[in-house]
Write a protein that holds these residues in place. Structure first.
Motif, mmCIF file in Angstrom:
data_model
loop_
_atom_site.group_PDB
_atom_site.id
_atom_site.type_symbol
_atom_site.label_atom_id
_atom_site.label_comp_id
_atom_site.label_asym_id
_atom_site.label_seq_id
_atom_site.Cartn_x
_atom_site.Cartn_y
_atom_site.Cartn_z
ATOM 1 N N PRO A 40 0.652 -1.220 -0.055
ATOM 2 C CA PRO A 40 -0.080 0.149 0.041
ATOM 3 C C PRO A 40 0.720 1.250 -0.003
ATOM 4 O O PRO A 40 2.196 1.393 0.605
ATOM 5 N N LEU A 41 0.237 2.511 -0.595
ATOM 6 C CA LEU A 41 1.006 3.604 -0.697
ATOM 7 C C LEU A 41 0.438 4.468 0.707
ATOM 8 O O LEU A 41 -0.422 4.725 0.689
ATOM 9 N N ALA A 42 1.313 4.891 1.388
ATOM 10 C CA ALA A 42 1.220 5.637 2.429
ATOM 11 C C ALA A 42 1.036 6.924 2.112
ATOM 12 O O ALA A 42 1.543 7.488 1.240
ATOM 13 N N ASN A 43 -0.013 7.605 3.043
ATOM 14 C CA ASN A 43 -0.359 8.801 2.789
ATOM 15 C C ASN A 43 -0.789 9.275 1.279
ATOM 16 O O ASN A 43 -0.633 10.462 0.992
ATOM 17 N N VAL A 44 -1.273 8.375 0.651
ATOM 18 C CA VAL A 44 -1.672 8.647 -0.841
ATOM 19 C C VAL A 44 -3.334 8.190 -0.664
ATOM 20 O O VAL A 44 -3.625 7.090 -0.154
ATOM 21 N N THR A 45 -4.016 8.982 -1.362
ATOM 22 C CA THR A 45 -5.522 8.615 -1.736
ATOM 23 C C THR A 45 -5.822 8.388 -3.026
ATOM 24 O O THR A 45 -5.071 8.947 -3.928
ATOM 25 N N PRO A 46 -7.060 7.728 -3.330
ATOM 26 C CA PRO A 46 -7.460 7.584 -4.603
ATOM 27 C C PRO A 46 -7.615 8.915 -5.434
ATOM 28 O O PRO A 46 -7.522 9.026 -6.645
ATOM 29 N N SER A 47 -7.970 9.957 -4.629
ATOM 30 C CA SER A 47 -8.267 11.123 -5.180
ATOM 31 C C SER A 47 -6.819 11.667 -5.508
ATOM 32 O O SER A 47 -6.676 12.434 -6.732
ATOM 33 N N ASP A 48 -5.732 11.536 -4.770
ATOM 34 C CA ASP A 48 -4.466 11.836 -5.391
ATOM 35 C C ASP A 48 -4.089 11.265 -6.506
ATOM 36 O O ASP A 48 -3.569 11.713 -7.391
ATOM 37 N N LEU A 49 -4.213 9.896 -6.713
ATOM 38 C CA LEU A 49 -3.966 9.166 -7.944
ATOM 39 C C LEU A 49 -4.737 9.520 -9.065
ATOM 40 O O LEU A 49 -4.061 9.632 -10.155
ATOM 41 N N LEU A 50 -6.004 9.873 -8.903
ATOM 42 C CA LEU A 50 -6.971 10.581 -10.076
ATOM 43 C C LEU A 50 -6.430 11.738 -10.577
ATOM 44 O O LEU A 50 -6.046 11.919 -11.729
ATOM 45 N N GLY A 51 -5.928 12.458 -9.535
ATOM 46 C CA GLY A 51 -5.419 13.880 -10.147
ATOM 47 C C GLY A 51 -3.962 13.660 -10.750
ATOM 48 O O GLY A 51 -3.683 14.268 -11.565
ATOM 49 N N TRP A 52 -3.209 12.652 -10.426
ATOM 50 C CA TRP A 52 -1.827 12.531 -11.115
ATOM 51 C C TRP A 52 -2.233 11.814 -12.335
ATOM 52 O O TRP A 52 -1.366 12.537 -13.299
ATOM 53 N N PHE A 53 -2.886 11.102 -12.652
ATOM 54 C CA PHE A 53 -3.268 10.472 -14.019
ATOM 55 C C PHE A 53 -3.837 11.613 -14.985
ATOM 56 O O PHE A 53 -3.842 11.376 -16.066
ATOM 57 N N SER A 54 -4.934 12.375 -14.391
ATOM 58 C CA SER A 54 -5.644 13.352 -14.949
ATOM 59 C C SER A 54 -4.612 14.474 -15.560
ATOM 60 O O SER A 54 -4.767 15.271 -16.307
ATOM 61 N N GLY A 55 -3.330 14.701 -14.533
ATOM 62 C CA GLY A 55 -2.621 15.798 -14.833
ATOM 63 C C GLY A 55 -1.308 15.322 -15.365
ATOM 64 O O GLY A 55 -0.112 16.055 -15.046
ATOM 65 N N LEU A 56 -1.099 14.212 -16.068
ATOM 66 C CA LEU A 56 0.430 13.810 -16.324
ATOM 67 C C LEU A 56 1.160 14.776 -17.457
ATOM 68 O O LEU A 56 2.315 14.744 -17.559
#
Length: 200
Positions: A40-56
């Motif tokens: 698991p990714l510590a201190n990372v949320t699914p919302s963070d991941l969505l933002g990452w892939f949406s803003g590559l």
């Protein structure tokens, strides 16, 4: 000196393959599936991941420099990312096409330059697909689920088509098992890197 070379010096220690549970499955008609259950990714949320892939296509402050997000994500293997075609509603969302250029383990024969269709991108994950004559021949799906101060992350790579065995033979030559194992290492490294890039 390239941006990627300079960034290599800033990379924290990458996760190793033994930090994840990896399953290789051979399916009928020469299809293959690889499942990676990441630590698991510590201190990372699914919302963070969505933002990452949406803003590559954006940049990030990394090691005191402003650099392309895609290069910071894996400074060794990543070469180029571009939005080959925006989503119907604009930007990097469902329906977009991502151009991805990578080279696994620094080996030129393991370089990929592909355009994937984004068939899913939301707070539960992302699915990238390649089709031939409308038939899925390659699919990579990352699934995210929230936990306490961490996110569970699973990657599943499907190589091959159910109805086109000839395509599966071509894919086996293009993506031999040794290259697939190099991709597994790459994927574990880049997923682990998100733990350093996303918090804050």
């Amino acid at each position: 000196m390239t941006v990627s070379y300079r960034l290599m010096k800033l990379v924290p220690e990458f996760r190793t393959v033994d930090t994840a549970t990896v399953t290789y499955t051979r399916l009928p008609r020469g299809r293959r599936r690889v499942t990676i259950d990441h630590r698991p990714l510590a201190n990372v949320t699914p919302s963070d991941l969505l933002g990452w892939f949406s803003g590559l296509d954006g940049t990030i402050e990394y090691g005191g420099r402003t650099v392309p997000r895609y290069l910071a994500w894996h400074p060794i293997d990543h070469i180029r990312w571009e939005l080959a075609r925006p989503a119907p509603g604009g930007g990097a969302a469902e329906g977009a096409r991502f151009r991805i250029v990578e080279q696994f383990a620094g080996r030129p024969e393991w370089r990929v330059d592909v355009v994937d269709r984004v068939e899913k991108l939301d707070e539960t994950g992302i699915r990238l697909v390649q089709r031939v004559a409308g038939v899925i021949v390659l699919q990579l799906e990352h699934t995210w689920s929230p936990g306490r101060d961490r996110t569970h992350y699973v990657s599943v790579l499907d190589l091959g088509a159910r109805a086109l065995p000839v395509v599966n033979r071509v894919l086996r030559r293009r993506f031999p098992d040794e290259m697939v194992r190099a991709w597994v290492r790459h994927n574990i490294e880049e997923v682990g890197q998100l733990e350093h890039l996303l918090p804050g």
